[in-house]
Design a protein around this motif. Structure first.
Motif, PDB file in Angstrom:
ATOM      1  N   ASP A   1       0.639  -1.164   0.002  1.00 37.90           N
ATOM      2  CA  ASP A   1       0.131   0.175  -0.059  1.00 37.90           C
ATOM      3  C   ASP A   1       0.726   1.306   0.069  1.00 37.90           C
ATOM      4  OD1 ASP A   1      -2.395   1.096   0.163  1.00 37.90           O
ATOM      5  OD2 ASP A   1      -2.045   2.019   2.075  1.00 37.90           O
ATOM      6  N   ASN A   2       2.031   1.238   0.060  1.00 38.20           N
ATOM      7  CA  ASN A   2       3.028   2.295   0.298  1.00 38.20           C
ATOM      8  C   ASN A   2       3.735   2.358  -1.142  1.00 38.20           C
ATOM      9  OD1 ASN A   2       4.578  -0.087   0.947  1.00 38.20           O
ATOM     10  ND2 ASN A   2       6.146   1.232   1.359  1.00 38.20           N
ATOM     11  N   PRO A   3       4.025   3.912  -1.680  1.00 41.02           N
ATOM     12  CA  PRO A   3       4.623   3.993  -2.835  1.00 41.02           C
ATOM     13  C   PRO A   3       6.136   3.846  -2.610  1.00 41.02           C
ATOM     14  CG  PRO A   3       3.918   6.130  -2.115  1.00 41.02           C
ATOM     15  CD  PRO A   3       3.391   4.890  -1.297  1.00 41.02           C
ATOM     16  N   VAL A   4       6.902   3.069  -3.380  1.00 35.90           N
ATOM     17  CA  VAL A   4       8.409   2.821  -3.265  1.00 35.90           C
ATOM     18  C   VAL A   4       9.205   4.105  -3.749  1.00 35.90           C
ATOM     19  CG1 VAL A   4       8.152   0.374  -3.127  1.00 35.90           C
ATOM     20  CG2 VAL A   4       8.379   1.486  -5.219  1.00 35.90           C
ATOM     21  N   GLY A   5       8.618   4.719  -4.641  1.00 33.70           N
ATOM     22  CA  GLY A   5       9.579   6.012  -5.042  1.00 33.70           C
ATOM     23  C   GLY A   5      10.469   5.378  -6.031  1.00 33.70           C
ATOM     24  N   ALA A   6      11.297   6.594  -6.765  1.00 34.79           N
ATOM     25  CA  ALA A   6      12.391   6.223  -7.545  1.00 34.79           C
ATOM     26  C   ALA A   6      13.726   6.000  -6.597  1.00 34.79           C
ATOM     27  CB  ALA A   6      12.673   7.248  -8.515  1.00 34.79           C
ATOM     28  N   SER A   7      14.862   5.205  -7.378  1.00 36.72           N
ATOM     29  CA  SER A   7      15.913   5.297  -6.827  1.00 36.72           C
ATOM     30  C   SER A   7      16.701   6.582  -6.280  1.00 36.72           C
ATOM     31  CB  SER A   7      16.937   4.284  -7.502  1.00 36.72           C
ATOM     32  OG  SER A   7      16.275   2.966  -7.877  1.00 36.72           O
ATOM     33  N   PRO A   8      17.555   6.544  -5.277  1.00 36.77           N
ATOM     34  CA  PRO A   8      18.120   7.677  -4.967  1.00 36.77           C
ATOM     35  C   PRO A   8      19.167   8.232  -5.816  1.00 36.77           C
ATOM     36  CG  PRO A   8      18.945   5.931  -3.701  1.00 36.77           C
ATOM     37  CD  PRO A   8      17.794   5.155  -4.248  1.00 36.77           C
ATOM     38  N   ALA A   9      19.107   9.726  -6.137  1.00 36.92           N
ATOM     39  CA  ALA A   9      20.015  10.251  -7.027  1.00 36.92           C
ATOM     40  C   ALA A   9      21.437  10.034  -6.483  1.00 36.92           C
ATOM     41  CB  ALA A   9      19.546  11.587  -7.585  1.00 36.92           C
ATOM     42  N   ARG A  10      21.680  10.558  -5.398  1.00 36.68           N
ATOM     43  CA  ARG A  10      22.796  10.627  -4.597  1.00 36.68           C
ATOM     44  C   ARG A  10      22.916   9.341  -3.547  1.00 36.68           C
ATOM     45  NH1 ARG A  10      23.125  14.014  -1.046  1.00 36.68           N
ATOM     46  NH2 ARG A  10      25.534  14.622  -1.132  1.00 36.68           N
ATOM     47  N   VAL A  11      23.658   8.429  -3.735  1.00 31.69           N
ATOM     48  CA  VAL A  11      23.836   7.386  -2.980  1.00 31.69           C
ATOM     49  C   VAL A  11      24.728   7.526  -1.748  1.00 31.69           C
ATOM     50  CG1 VAL A  11      24.573   4.923  -3.089  1.00 31.69           C
ATOM     51  CG2 VAL A  11      23.886   5.985  -5.346  1.00 31.69           C
ATOM     52  N   THR A  12      23.871   7.491  -0.620  1.00 32.29           N
ATOM     53  CA  THR A  12      24.486   7.662   0.519  1.00 32.29           C
ATOM     54  C   THR A  12      23.893   6.593   1.452  1.00 32.29           C
ATOM     55  OG1 THR A  12      22.634   9.177   1.640  1.00 32.29           O
ATOM     56  CG2 THR A  12      24.738   9.899   0.492  1.00 32.29           C
TER      57      THR A  12
ATOM     58  N   ARG B   1      11.393   1.263   2.746  1.00 34.78           N
ATOM     59  CA  ARG B   1      10.181   1.539   1.977  1.00 34.78           C
ATOM     60  C   ARG B   1       9.950   0.197   1.237  1.00 34.78           C
ATOM     61  NH1 ARG B   1      12.140   6.792   1.256  1.00 34.78           N
ATOM     62  NH2 ARG B   1      13.273   6.266  -0.809  1.00 34.78           N
ATOM     63  N   LEU B   2      11.030  -0.609   0.761  1.00 32.84           N
ATOM     64  CA  LEU B   2      10.679  -1.778   0.089  1.00 32.84           C
ATOM     65  C   LEU B   2      10.103  -3.038   0.823  1.00 32.84           C
ATOM     66  CD1 LEU B   2      13.970  -1.852  -2.398  1.00 32.84           C
ATOM     67  CD2 LEU B   2      11.800  -0.985  -2.835  1.00 32.84           C
ATOM     68  N   VAL B   3      10.626  -3.013   2.271  1.00 33.92           N
ATOM     69  CA  VAL B   3      10.302  -4.325   2.925  1.00 33.92           C
ATOM     70  C   VAL B   3       9.464  -4.034   4.008  1.00 33.92           C
ATOM     71  CG1 VAL B   3      12.258  -5.590   1.760  1.00 33.92           C
ATOM     72  CG2 VAL B   3      12.441  -4.213   3.956  1.00 33.92           C
ATOM     73  N   ALA B   4      10.086  -2.655   4.782  1.00 39.36           N
ATOM     74  CA  ALA B   4       9.422  -2.318   5.942  1.00 39.36           C
ATOM     75  C   ALA B   4       8.797  -3.665   6.789  1.00 39.36           C
ATOM     76  CB  ALA B   4       8.103  -1.345   5.523  1.00 39.36           C
TER      77      ALA B   4
ATOM     78  N   PRO C   1       7.009  -8.758  -5.285  1.00 41.81           N
ATOM     79  CA  PRO C   1       6.313  -9.991  -4.722  1.00 41.81           C
ATOM     80  C   PRO C   1       5.427  -9.680  -3.268  1.00 41.81           C
ATOM     81  CG  PRO C   1       8.818  -9.571  -4.014  1.00 41.81           C
ATOM     82  CD  PRO C   1       8.350  -8.372  -4.820  1.00 41.81           C
ATOM     83  N   ALA C   2       5.546  -8.486  -2.898  1.00 38.87           N
ATOM     84  CA  ALA C   2       4.571  -8.229  -1.642  1.00 38.87           C
ATOM     85  C   ALA C   2       3.181  -8.405  -1.885  1.00 38.87           C
ATOM     86  CB  ALA C   2       4.947  -6.630  -1.252  1.00 38.87           C
ATOM     87  N   ARG C   3       2.713  -9.696  -1.738  1.00 39.91           N
ATOM     88  CA  ARG C   3       1.589  -9.795  -1.694  1.00 39.91           C
ATOM     89  C   ARG C   3       1.409 -11.333  -0.843  1.00 39.91           C
ATOM     90  NH1 ARG C   3       3.477 -11.400  -6.751  1.00 39.91           N
ATOM     91  NH2 ARG C   3       3.058  -9.121  -7.539  1.00 39.91           N
ATOM     92  N   GLY C   4       0.080 -11.597  -0.610  1.00 41.45           N
ATOM     93  CA  GLY C   4      -0.290 -12.781   0.091  1.00 41.45           C
ATOM     94  C   GLY C   4      -1.542 -12.806   0.868  1.00 41.45           C
ATOM     95  N   ALA C   5      -1.751 -14.002   1.665  1.00 42.32           N
ATOM     96  CA  ALA C   5      -3.094 -14.155   2.204  1.00 42.32           C
ATOM     97  C   ALA C   5      -3.265 -13.163   3.308  1.00 42.32           C
ATOM     98  CB  ALA C   5      -3.151 -15.663   2.708  1.00 42.32           C
ATOM     99  N   GLY C   6      -4.648 -12.554   3.397  1.00 43.97           N
ATOM    100  CA  GLY C   6      -5.163 -11.576   4.032  1.00 43.97           C
ATOM    101  C   GLY C   6      -5.316 -12.192   5.263  1.00 43.97           C
ATOM    102  N   CYS C   7      -5.812 -13.170   5.458  1.00 44.66           N
ATOM    103  CA  CYS C   7      -6.701 -13.990   6.701  1.00 44.66           C
ATOM    104  C   CYS C   7      -5.895 -15.031   7.010  1.00 44.66           C
ATOM    105  CB  CYS C   7      -7.925 -14.121   6.538  1.00 44.66           C
ATOM    106  SG  CYS C   7      -8.859 -14.900   7.836  1.00 44.66           S
TER     107      CYS C   7
END
Length: 716
Positions: free
Chosen positions: A409-420, A430-433, A484-490
């Motif tokens: 349900d959360n937007p992952v956004g684009a890759s960071p322009a400056r890699v820190t 944001r990807l796994v949380a 791959p973020a999907r699965g059984a809700g109950c």
């Protein structure tokens, strides 16, 4: 010496004859030790005095490095002293003297002159006379000092360091800087929060509209000092944009106040743990959210002076609970729990997480829960049914056929322009949380974090490593086509299948339902690659069992591709053979195998005043095993008057054998009495001469399993 020479030239007198008369103490003794010829030489006398009293080069440099402009000291005097010290340890160029001079100035003047020097290339002479005011005007600095200022309405005072100038700056006697405002209890500046002045016009309008709504609802009330007394704290009010909900929220900067408010975090809810409970709460569920939950909690009047804000030049007091107060979530949790405890049916139907409520509508309708909270003054939003699509703690749940399924349900956004390091960690979060299922994405995110930790030492260092950039771009491309973020809700039932595996890079666990739906997965990168692969496979099996136990599974099917681990666990659970291995960690392997099989224990508790308890390990829960432990105990401590056992089939099966053992140990006439559920009670009394039973202590027993920390609870 210099002043003496000037006086001699003025009076037209020889300096050699006057100098000894001006010397005193140690200086005169140094002059008297000189040869007669040197006493008449002014240069020789000056050299001897310098050698005796002047600072050494090391002491002069130390004093030069620590020299600062003193209160009341003129800037010219400060610079002259720096020159004098520099001569003693070796002459310095003008640029070095300028740097030392600026470093020794007070904070406010130092920052301003540093900025001007970088912008205009000021030399030492210009730096000496330059002080830039707020409006850009230039004033000559006459020195520094210290003043005491006092705020008239509150009487709060502070001692401040000042820079003295020849003319009044901006036409006033004193201009306060940021340090002066903070010393008087003003507003601190937090650079990591979004400040209102930097928001776009649309966000500004939304922010003003939200503040106006707070005023209309009575959350913000003009502060009356005549009635409430002097305001104790002025809290900064800032606008924070919530990207997920696309709105602007006024947030109060409680950083300073939070440092004085202690928090107890032992009872804090963990989102991932609560998500487990929510997914087990049933399929017919609805989500109820409190409307402006924090603003529905009123604050006691005596605390109003501690949360005042300035809005459009007027001071207001916040009469409700602020979102950014560190104990605010705990207060909301306590309020919600208290309301739920007023009705047992509502409490059984609702699982709360802060201000979010999950209602099992097989027990009670969501509308009835909304009415229940309204009775206690808490307004709720309209319920959202999971079957129609709802938001559950960061998951978007909806019905697919007859089952509930969840997706990201959360937007992952684009890759960071400056890699820190900070940017990569935020991206991976944001990807796994707290998503239950991430498949290939979870080890990929863990690998990116490990790589960036190896490349950079601080959080904000920028790296141009081509390999790391390529890996980040690969994850982004694959995520766009295969999330791959999907699965059984109950999740229902008490049966669970656990798949475990290990490699040279990582160990992984996947929990499935008997129907093949993935419930949750987990992955851990290996740190010690020297560990044998069989040990890694065993660790994965233990973690898989832990995951199933956390889900409340009672029947676990463990799947592993390691024949060695299968044999170890099978022998430990069945007890057919003693675990044997030629590996150097045999004791460690045996201990870990015992953790998986959870061996049973027979607790034997003395029913007398001591309540002494003895734990006997059981290789298997059988009648013969239990009778053997009881008979050994009876022979050591004599047979008891009665035995209280729970209603387990094992105790029913060993009833006759236990009675025979008691008769052999006591060798006395017996009388039997039986008690019904929940305990099978065998009362055995020894008849005395008068037919009365002699009282003795009792033994209580049941089959139990020790918990994770080695302790157990014996039912009685």
């Amino acid at each position: 010496m210099t002043r003496a020479e000037m006086l001699c030239r003025l009076k037209e007198v020889a300096a050699e004859s006057v100098t000894p008369l001006r010397l005193a103490g140690g200086a005169f003794h140094v002059w008297s030790q000189l040869p007669v010829t040197d006493r008449c030489s002014l240069e020789a006398v000056r050299g001897a005095l310098y050698s005796a009293f002047a600072l050494g080069q090391y002491a002069a440099y130390e004093m030069f490095a620590t020299r600062r402009l003193m209160p009341g000291e003129a800037a010219d005097v400060f610079l002259a002293d720096l020159r004098r010290l520099a001569v003693l340890f070796g002459r310095l160029p003008e640029r070095a003297l300028a740097c030392a001079f600026v470093t020794g100035l007070p904070d406010a003047g130092r920052q301003t002159i540093r900025a001007g020097s970088r912008a205009e290339g000021l030399d030492l002479t210009t730096v000496l006379v330059r002080v830039t005011t707020i409006n850009g005007g230039k004033l000559r600095c006459c020195g520094v000092g210290s003043v005491v200022v006092e705020e008239v309405p509150t009487g709060r005072g502070a001692s401040l360091e000042t820079v003295v100038v020849e003319k009044r700056p901006l036409g006033v006697d004193i201009v306060l800087g940021v340090a002066g405002i903070s010393a008087l209890g003003g507003v601190p500046y937090c650079p990591r929060l979004s400040i209102l002045g930097r928001q776009p016009p649309a966000a500004r309008r939304e922010y003003d509209a939200e503040l106006d709504a707070w005023v209309v609802q009575g959350c913000l009330v003009p502060y009356d000092e005549g009635r409430r007394g002097t305001a104790r704290v002025l809290v900064p009010l800032m606008a924070v944009q919530q990207c997920i909900k696309s709105k602007v929220r006024p947030v109060m900067g409680y950083r300073k106040l939070n440092s004085f408010v202690p928090t107890h975090r032992a009872d804090t809810d963990v989102c991932a743990d609560q998500l487990w409970r929510w997914r087990r709460h049933g399929a017919n569920v609805a989500v109820v959210d409190l409307k402006r939950a924090y603003l529905q909690v009123h604050v006691e009047e005596r605390l109003w002076p501690f949360q005042t804000v300035m809005i459009r030049g007027q001071r207001f007091r916040l009469t409700r609970l602020a979102f950014s107060l560190n104990i605010a979530p705990m207060v909301i949790k306590a309020v919600v729990r208290s309301v739920l405890e007023q009705d047992a049916v509502v409490q059984r139907a609702v699982l709360p997480y802060v201000d979010d409520l999950l209602v099992n509508e097989d027990v009670l309708s969501a509308e009835r829960v909304v009415v229940h909270f309204a009775e206690f003054g808490l307004d709720c939003k309209h319920p959202e049914r999971a079957a129609s699509g709802a938001w559950l703690l960061g998951l978007r749940v909806q019905a697919e056929g007859r089952e509930l399924r969840w997706v990201r349900d959360n937007p992952v956004g684009a890759s960071p322009a400056r890699v820190t390091r900070r940017a990569v960690f935020a991206r991976c979060g944001r990807l796994v949380a707290h998503l239950p299922v991430c498949a290939w994405l979870r080890p990929a995110a863990a690998w990116l974090k490990r790589r960036v930790n190896q490349l950079m030492r601080t959080w904000d260092d920028v790296t141009d490593n081509a390999a790391l950039r390529a890996q980040i771009n690969y994850v982004a491309r694959r995520l766009n086509t295969d999330d791959p973020a999907r699965g059984a809700g109950c999740v229902e039932g008490e049966d669970m299948v656990i798949w475990t595996d290990a490699s040279s890079l990582a160990t992984g666990v996947v929990a499935e339902s008997p129907d093949g739906d993935v419930i949750e997965d987990a992955c851990w990168l290996r740190r010690d690659e020297a560990t044998h692969i069989n040990m890694a496979e065993l660790d994965a099996a233990i973690r898989g069992v832990d995951l199933a136990v956390a889900w409340g599974a009672r029947t676990i099917g463990l799947r592993t591709d390691s024949a060695t681990v299968h044999r170890w666990l099978d022998d430990a659970i069945s007890g057919r053979a003693r675990l044997q291995t030629k590996a150097h960690g045999e004791l460690l392997i045996r201990r870990r195998a015992e953790i998986v099989c959870q061996p049973s224990f027979l607790p034997i508790i003395d029913g007398g005043p001591s309540r002494f308890c003895v734990w006997r390990p059981l290789r298997r829960a059988s009648a013969a095993e239990i009778v053997g432990h009881l008979e050994q105990r009876f022979l050591e401590r004599r047979a008891p008057e009665e035995v209280l056992a729970d209603n387990d089939t094992v105790f029913r099966g060993c009833q006759e054998a236990a009675l025979a053992s008691l008769r052999r140990c006591r060798r006395a006439p017996l009388r039997l009495e039986y008690h019904a559920h929940p305990y099978l009670t065998v009362r055995i009394s020894e008849l005395g001469p008068s037919g009365d039973a002699s009282p003795r202590h009792a033994l209580h027993g049941n089959v139990a399993s020790r918990d994770s920390d080695g302790c157990g609870v014996a039912g009685q």
